[in-house]
Write a protein that holds these residues in place. Structure first.
Motif, PDB file in Angstrom:
ATOM      1  N   GLU A  67       0.835  -1.205   0.000  1.00 52.74           N
ATOM      2  CA  GLU A  67       0.000   0.000   0.000  1.00 52.74           C
ATOM      3  C   GLU A  67       0.871   1.257   0.000  1.00 52.74           C
ATOM      4  OE1 GLU A  67      -3.807   2.092   0.520  1.00 52.74           O
ATOM      5  OE2 GLU A  67      -3.441  -0.032   0.213  1.00 52.74           O
ATOM      6  N   GLU A  68       1.876   1.263   0.852  1.00 57.69           N
ATOM      7  CA  GLU A  68       2.765   2.431   0.950  1.00 57.69           C
ATOM      8  C   GLU A  68       3.537   2.641  -0.344  1.00 57.69           C
ATOM      9  OE1 GLU A  68       6.548   3.913   3.700  1.00 57.69           O
ATOM     10  OE2 GLU A  68       5.271   2.269   4.391  1.00 57.69           O
ATOM     11  N   TYR A  69       4.038   1.559  -0.903  1.00 57.88           N
ATOM     12  CA  TYR A  69       4.818   1.639  -2.143  1.00 57.88           C
ATOM     13  C   TYR A  69       3.946   2.131  -3.297  1.00 57.88           C
ATOM     14  CZ  TYR A  69       8.538   0.281  -5.392  1.00 57.88           C
ATOM     15  OH  TYR A  69       9.532   0.305  -6.332  1.00 57.88           O
ATOM     16  N   ALA A  70       2.753   1.532  -3.419  1.00 57.00           N
ATOM     17  CA  ALA A  70       1.861   1.898  -4.515  1.00 57.00           C
ATOM     18  C   ALA A  70       1.392   3.340  -4.399  1.00 57.00           C
ATOM     19  CB  ALA A  70       0.654   0.955  -4.533  1.00 57.00           C
ATOM     20  N   LYS A  71       1.074   3.752  -3.201  1.00 54.78           N
ATOM     21  CA  LYS A  71       0.591   5.117  -2.983  1.00 54.78           C
ATOM     22  C   LYS A  71       1.663   6.136  -3.385  1.00 54.78           C
ATOM     23  CE  LYS A  71      -2.003   5.571   0.668  1.00 54.78           C
ATOM     24  NZ  LYS A  71      -2.423   5.740   2.091  1.00 54.78           N
ATOM     25  N   ASN A  72       2.920   5.803  -3.091  1.00 60.27           N
ATOM     26  CA  ASN A  72       4.019   6.698  -3.462  1.00 60.27           C
ATOM     27  C   ASN A  72       4.175   6.776  -4.975  1.00 60.27           C
ATOM     28  OD1 ASN A  72       6.410   8.363  -2.932  1.00 60.27           O
ATOM     29  ND2 ASN A  72       7.582   6.590  -3.625  1.00 60.27           N
ATOM     30  N   MET A  73       4.006   5.642  -5.676  1.00 58.26           N
ATOM     31  CA  MET A  73       4.116   5.655  -7.135  1.00 58.26           C
ATOM     32  C   MET A  73       2.980   6.462  -7.763  1.00 58.26           C
ATOM     33  SD  MET A  73       6.895   4.263  -7.842  1.00 58.26           S
ATOM     34  CE  MET A  73       6.605   4.600  -9.577  1.00 58.26           C
ATOM     35  N   VAL A  74       1.783   6.302  -7.219  1.00 58.39           N
ATOM     36  CA  VAL A  74       0.640   7.064  -7.728  1.00 58.39           C
ATOM     37  C   VAL A  74       0.851   8.553  -7.483  1.00 58.39           C
ATOM     38  CG1 VAL A  74      -1.818   7.521  -7.331  1.00 58.39           C
ATOM     39  CG2 VAL A  74      -1.009   5.169  -7.550  1.00 58.39           C
ATOM     40  N   ARG A  75       1.375   8.884  -6.326  1.00 57.12           N
ATOM     41  CA  ARG A  75       1.687  10.287  -5.991  1.00 57.12           C
ATOM     42  C   ARG A  75       2.674  10.873  -6.999  1.00 57.12           C
ATOM     43  NH1 ARG A  75       3.533  14.214  -2.422  1.00 57.12           N
ATOM     44  NH2 ARG A  75       5.795  14.319  -2.233  1.00 57.12           N
ATOM     45  N   ARG A  76       3.755  10.149  -7.273  1.00 58.15           N
ATOM     46  CA  ARG A  76       4.775  10.627  -8.206  1.00 58.15           C
ATOM     47  C   ARG A  76       4.163  10.843  -9.585  1.00 58.15           C
ATOM     48  NH1 ARG A  76      10.027   9.223  -6.372  1.00 58.15           N
ATOM     49  NH2 ARG A  76      10.762   8.876  -8.489  1.00 58.15           N
ATOM     50  N   HIS A  77       3.373   9.873 -10.041  1.00 55.20           N
ATOM     51  CA  HIS A  77       2.761   9.953 -11.375  1.00 55.20           C
ATOM     52  C   HIS A  77       1.846  11.181 -11.485  1.00 55.20           C
ATOM     53  CE1 HIS A  77       1.033   8.245 -15.111  1.00 55.20           C
ATOM     54  NE2 HIS A  77      -0.067   8.847 -14.697  1.00 55.20           N
ATOM     55  N   ARG A  78       1.015  11.384 -10.487  1.00 53.43           N
ATOM     56  CA  ARG A  78       0.033  12.463 -10.581  1.00 53.43           C
ATOM     57  C   ARG A  78       0.663  13.843 -10.408  1.00 53.43           C
ATOM     58  NH1 ARG A  78      -4.868   9.043  -7.563  1.00 53.43           N
ATOM     59  NH2 ARG A  78      -5.208   7.690  -9.372  1.00 53.43           N
ATOM     60  N   ILE A  79       1.730  13.934  -9.645  1.00 59.67           N
ATOM     61  CA  ILE A  79       2.446  15.214  -9.552  1.00 59.67           C
ATOM     62  C   ILE A  79       3.097  15.535 -10.895  1.00 59.67           C
ATOM     63  CG2 ILE A  79       4.478  16.344  -8.539  1.00 59.67           C
ATOM     64  CD1 ILE A  79       3.678  15.113  -5.858  1.00 59.67           C
ATOM     65  N   TRP A  80       3.655  14.534 -11.552  1.00 58.33           N
ATOM     66  CA  TRP A  80       4.206  14.754 -12.888  1.00 58.33           C
ATOM     67  C   TRP A  80       3.109  15.216 -13.853  1.00 58.33           C
ATOM     68  CZ3 TRP A  80       8.612  15.978 -14.663  1.00 58.33           C
ATOM     69  CH2 TRP A  80       9.797  15.471 -14.140  1.00 58.33           C
ATOM     70  N   GLU A  81       1.931  14.618 -13.749  1.00 58.54           N
ATOM     71  CA  GLU A  81       0.832  15.022 -14.631  1.00 58.54           C
ATOM     72  C   GLU A  81       0.479  16.497 -14.430  1.00 58.54           C
ATOM     73  OE1 GLU A  81      -1.741  11.093 -15.788  1.00 58.54           O
ATOM     74  OE2 GLU A  81      -2.507  12.349 -14.167  1.00 58.54           O
ATOM     75  N   VAL A  82       0.400  16.924 -13.177  1.00 61.83           N
ATOM     76  CA  VAL A  82       0.089  18.333 -12.895  1.00 61.83           C
ATOM     77  C   VAL A  82       1.186  19.234 -13.458  1.00 61.83           C
ATOM     78  CG1 VAL A  82      -0.306  20.056 -11.103  1.00 61.83           C
ATOM     79  CG2 VAL A  82      -1.241  17.760 -10.830  1.00 61.83           C
ATOM     80  N   PHE A  83       2.434  18.846 -13.240  1.00 59.49           N
ATOM     81  CA  PHE A  83       3.569  19.639 -13.728  1.00 59.49           C
ATOM     82  C   PHE A  83       3.520  19.770 -15.254  1.00 59.49           C
ATOM     83  CE2 PHE A  83       7.884  20.067 -15.342  1.00 59.49           C
ATOM     84  CZ  PHE A  83       8.370  21.121 -14.583  1.00 59.49           C
ATOM     85  N   LEU A  84       3.312  18.649 -15.930  1.00 58.19           N
ATOM     86  CA  LEU A  84       3.285  18.673 -17.388  1.00 58.19           C
ATOM     87  C   LEU A  84       2.109  19.482 -17.923  1.00 58.19           C
ATOM     88  CD1 LEU A  84       4.169  14.920 -18.009  1.00 58.19           C
ATOM     89  CD2 LEU A  84       5.627  16.882 -18.543  1.00 58.19           C
ATOM     90  N   HIS A  85       0.999  19.434 -17.219  1.00 59.49           N
ATOM     91  CA  HIS A  85      -0.201  20.152 -17.659  1.00 59.49           C
ATOM     92  C   HIS A  85      -0.102  21.644 -17.364  1.00 59.49           C
ATOM     93  CE1 HIS A  85      -4.326  20.543 -18.903  1.00 59.49           C
ATOM     94  NE2 HIS A  85      -4.734  20.964 -17.721  1.00 59.49           N
ATOM     95  N   GLN A  86       0.267  21.981 -16.137  1.00 59.26           N
ATOM     96  CA  GLN A  86       0.259  23.386 -15.708  1.00 59.26           C
ATOM     97  C   GLN A  86       1.510  24.154 -16.134  1.00 59.26           C
ATOM     98  OE1 GLN A  86      -0.556  23.994 -11.549  1.00 59.26           O
ATOM     99  NE2 GLN A  86      -2.505  22.916 -11.602  1.00 59.26           N
ATOM    100  N   ILE A  87       2.658  23.528 -16.029  1.00 65.32           N
ATOM    101  CA  ILE A  87       3.918  24.233 -16.296  1.00 65.32           C
ATOM    102  C   ILE A  87       4.361  24.077 -17.744  1.00 65.32           C
ATOM    103  CG2 ILE A  87       6.319  24.532 -15.587  1.00 65.32           C
ATOM    104  CD1 ILE A  87       4.205  25.266 -13.446  1.00 65.32           C
ATOM    105  N   VAL A  88       4.336  22.850 -18.238  1.00 60.22           N
ATOM    106  CA  VAL A  88       4.776  22.591 -19.614  1.00 60.22           C
ATOM    107  C   VAL A  88       3.687  22.955 -20.617  1.00 60.22           C
ATOM    108  CG1 VAL A  88       5.694  20.825 -21.183  1.00 60.22           C
ATOM    109  CG2 VAL A  88       6.318  20.790 -18.762  1.00 60.22           C
TER     110      VAL A  88
END
Length: 220
Positions: A67-88
């Protein structure tokens, strides 16, 4: 065929499990577009590593470590999505695949700095919650699939499924995005399609499309 990593499996289990926290092997195979045999082999490895509770013919469940490992991977993925959408400035139908390519290589320090720069976003561009670095998952607004609406009226888009680039591209073309207000004009009993109005333009959407758009009903 793309190489499916341990992280991909754990993320898929985390995101697509049922309310009771379990998921079936064939559901994982469907979500990752791979064979049942490949899923079984990986589940055995994940169980040996202490990430999943796996017994044949039973629902698969994440362990606390999983659970901890998966939650961290999902967190990383979704932060990248926000960055790519908002900043890039990438459209929401393009960020999923790019985020998937980037999520594995970035350090935790980089992810945390990106999160801070983005002012700690609670949701990604598709409306999915972003776990904090402490593992806290933001609560979503009460919502239902557009296809389950029983009455006409105004609704607001709070989340869409991000499983298909073509689906997201179509939503963009008809003016649907997060927080967009939609006027439901008619619910057709014949084929369960829905006539909606977005930005003053009427569009008839299929029951399949409506099932993947999640809305908040607006009180009159």
């Amino acid at each position: 065929m793309q190489n499916i990593s341990k992280e991909d499996y754990l993320s898929a289990i985390y995101k697509h499990r049922e309310i009771d926290g379990t998921i079936k092997a064939n559901q994982i195979a469907e979500k990752l577009s791979i064979s049942n045999a490949a899923v079984t082999d990986m589940l055995k490895k994940l169980a040996n590593d202490g990430f999943v509770d796996y017994r044949r013919y039973k629902g698969i469940k994440l362990t606390n470590n999983g659970e901890e490992y998966a939650k961290n991977m999902v967190r990383r993925h979704r932060i990248w999505e926000v960055f790519l959408h908002q900043i890039v400035g990438m459209p929401w139908d393009k960020v999923h695949e790019e985020a998937h390519n980037l999520e594995h290589g970035a350090s935790n320090e980089l992810i945390n700095r990106m999160e801070e720069m983005l002012d700690f976003p609670a949701f990604d561009p598709h409306g999915d919650p972003i776990p904090s670095k402490e593992g806290i998952v933001p609560k979503q607004k009460k919502n239902i699939p557009l296809g389950l609406l029983k009455e006409k009226g105004k609704v607001k888009v709070v989340r869409v499924n991000d499983f298909d680039e073509g689906f997201l591209n179509y939503l963009s073309k008809i003016g649907i995005e997060l927080d967009k207000e939609i006027q439901v004009k008619e619910i057709l009993e014949f084929d369960h399609s829905i006539l909606i109005e977005v930005n003053g333009k009427e569009t008839n959407i299929s029951s399949t499309i409506a099932a993947n758009i999640f809305v908040e009903e607006k009180k009159v």
